[in-house]
Scaffold this motif. Structure first.
Motif, PDB file in Angstrom:
ATOM      1  N   ARG A  16       0.843  -1.231   0.029  1.00  0.00           N
ATOM      2  CA  ARG A  16       0.054  -0.039   0.195  1.00  0.00           C
ATOM      3  C   ARG A  16       0.845   1.255   0.020  1.00  0.00           C
ATOM      4  NH1 ARG A  16      -0.682   3.093   4.546  1.00  0.00           N
ATOM      5  NH2 ARG A  16       0.140   2.086   6.335  1.00  0.00           N
ATOM      6  N   VAL A  17       2.074   1.334   0.595  1.00  0.00           N
ATOM      7  CA  VAL A  17       3.251   2.268   0.558  1.00  0.00           C
ATOM      8  C   VAL A  17       3.629   2.511  -0.702  1.00  0.00           C
ATOM      9  CG1 VAL A  17       4.980   3.327   1.385  1.00  0.00           C
ATOM     10  CG2 VAL A  17       3.323   2.153   3.090  1.00  0.00           C
ATOM     11  N   ARG A  18       4.056   1.465  -1.334  1.00  0.00           N
ATOM     12  CA  ARG A  18       4.427   1.493  -2.903  1.00  0.00           C
ATOM     13  C   ARG A  18       3.432   1.996  -3.750  1.00  0.00           C
ATOM     14  NH1 ARG A  18       5.994  -4.282  -4.147  1.00  0.00           N
ATOM     15  NH2 ARG A  18       5.463  -4.737  -1.990  1.00  0.00           N
ATOM     16  N   ALA A  19       2.093   1.494  -3.513  1.00  0.00           N
ATOM     17  CA  ALA A  19       1.025   2.219  -4.571  1.00  0.00           C
ATOM     18  C   ALA A  19       0.800   3.651  -3.906  1.00  0.00           C
ATOM     19  CB  ALA A  19      -0.183   1.322  -4.169  1.00  0.00           C
ATOM     20  N   GLY A  20       1.145   4.011  -2.636  1.00  0.00           N
ATOM     21  CA  GLY A  20       0.747   5.442  -2.443  1.00  0.00           C
ATOM     22  C   GLY A  20      -0.644   5.462  -2.075  1.00  0.00           C
ATOM     23  N   LEU A  21      -1.224   4.715  -1.352  1.00  0.00           N
ATOM     24  CA  LEU A  21      -2.769   4.401  -0.767  1.00  0.00           C
ATOM     25  C   LEU A  21      -2.503   4.548   0.779  1.00  0.00           C
ATOM     26  CD1 LEU A  21      -3.850   1.686  -3.100  1.00  0.00           C
ATOM     27  CD2 LEU A  21      -4.226   4.088  -3.308  1.00  0.00           C
ATOM     28  N   ALA A  22      -3.712   5.277   0.981  1.00  0.00           N
ATOM     29  CA  ALA A  22      -3.943   5.611   2.482  1.00  0.00           C
ATOM     30  C   ALA A  22      -4.702   4.086   2.851  1.00  0.00           C
ATOM     31  CB  ALA A  22      -4.980   6.624   2.787  1.00  0.00           C
ATOM     32  N   GLN A  23      -4.536   3.832   4.292  1.00  0.00           N
ATOM     33  CA  GLN A  23      -5.250   2.680   4.865  1.00  0.00           C
ATOM     34  C   GLN A  23      -6.773   2.509   4.535  1.00  0.00           C
ATOM     35  OE1 GLN A  23      -3.439   0.049   6.113  1.00  0.00           O
ATOM     36  NE2 GLN A  23      -5.377  -0.978   6.061  1.00  0.00           N
ATOM     37  N   GLY A  24      -7.486   3.597   4.610  1.00  0.00           N
ATOM     38  CA  GLY A  24      -8.924   3.641   4.356  1.00  0.00           C
ATOM     39  C   GLY A  24      -9.230   3.559   2.915  1.00  0.00           C
ATOM     40  N   ARG A  25      -8.299   3.961   1.740  1.00  0.00           N
ATOM     41  CA  ARG A  25      -8.339   3.513   0.505  1.00  0.00           C
ATOM     42  C   ARG A  25      -8.355   2.029   0.252  1.00  0.00           C
ATOM     43  NH1 ARG A  25     -11.341   4.233  -3.956  1.00  0.00           N
ATOM     44  NH2 ARG A  25      -9.951   3.928  -5.867  1.00  0.00           N
ATOM     45  N   LEU A  26      -7.182   1.472   1.135  1.00  0.00           N
ATOM     46  CA  LEU A  26      -7.135   0.178   0.804  1.00  0.00           C
ATOM     47  C   LEU A  26      -8.163  -0.728   1.286  1.00  0.00           C
ATOM     48  CD1 LEU A  26      -4.819  -1.930   0.050  1.00  0.00           C
ATOM     49  CD2 LEU A  26      -4.014  -1.743   2.287  1.00  0.00           C
TER      50      LEU A  26
END
Length: 89
Positions: A16-26
């Motif tokens: 999720r960090v590599r994709a640049g996503l926040a936990q809520g979006r994930l």
């Protein structure tokens, strides 16, 4: 102490960090993945939003194959986990 190669660092970074996503979006993508998989089975990828497709591909849950979208092995596992969590609740 040995320095890690860039590939090793990348492998240790959460996806999720590599994709640049926040936990809520994930979390929302994870919950919506079974529905997205159902659309793909019916060959209705047009019902998915472009930003969702981009995020799923960045997470390696979907991939482009032959001009179409396909659930990856990782995507299948995430989908199965989501379905088990829903049936357990």
């Amino acid at each position: 102490m040995r320095r890690r190669k860039p590939q090793e660092e990348l492998a240790l970074t959460p996806v999720r960090v590599r994709a640049g996503l926040a936990q809520g979006r994930l979390d929302s993508l994870r919950a919506a993945l079974p529905g997205a998989a159902a659309f793909l089975k019916r060959r209705r990828a047009d019902l998915l939003k472009p930003d969702e497709i981009a995020d799923y591909v960045a997470l390696d849950w979907l991939s482009w194959e032959g001009g179409g979208l396909k659930l990856t092995a990782t995507g299948e596992n995430i989908c199965a986990q989501s379905l088990r969590a829903c049936s357990a609740a």
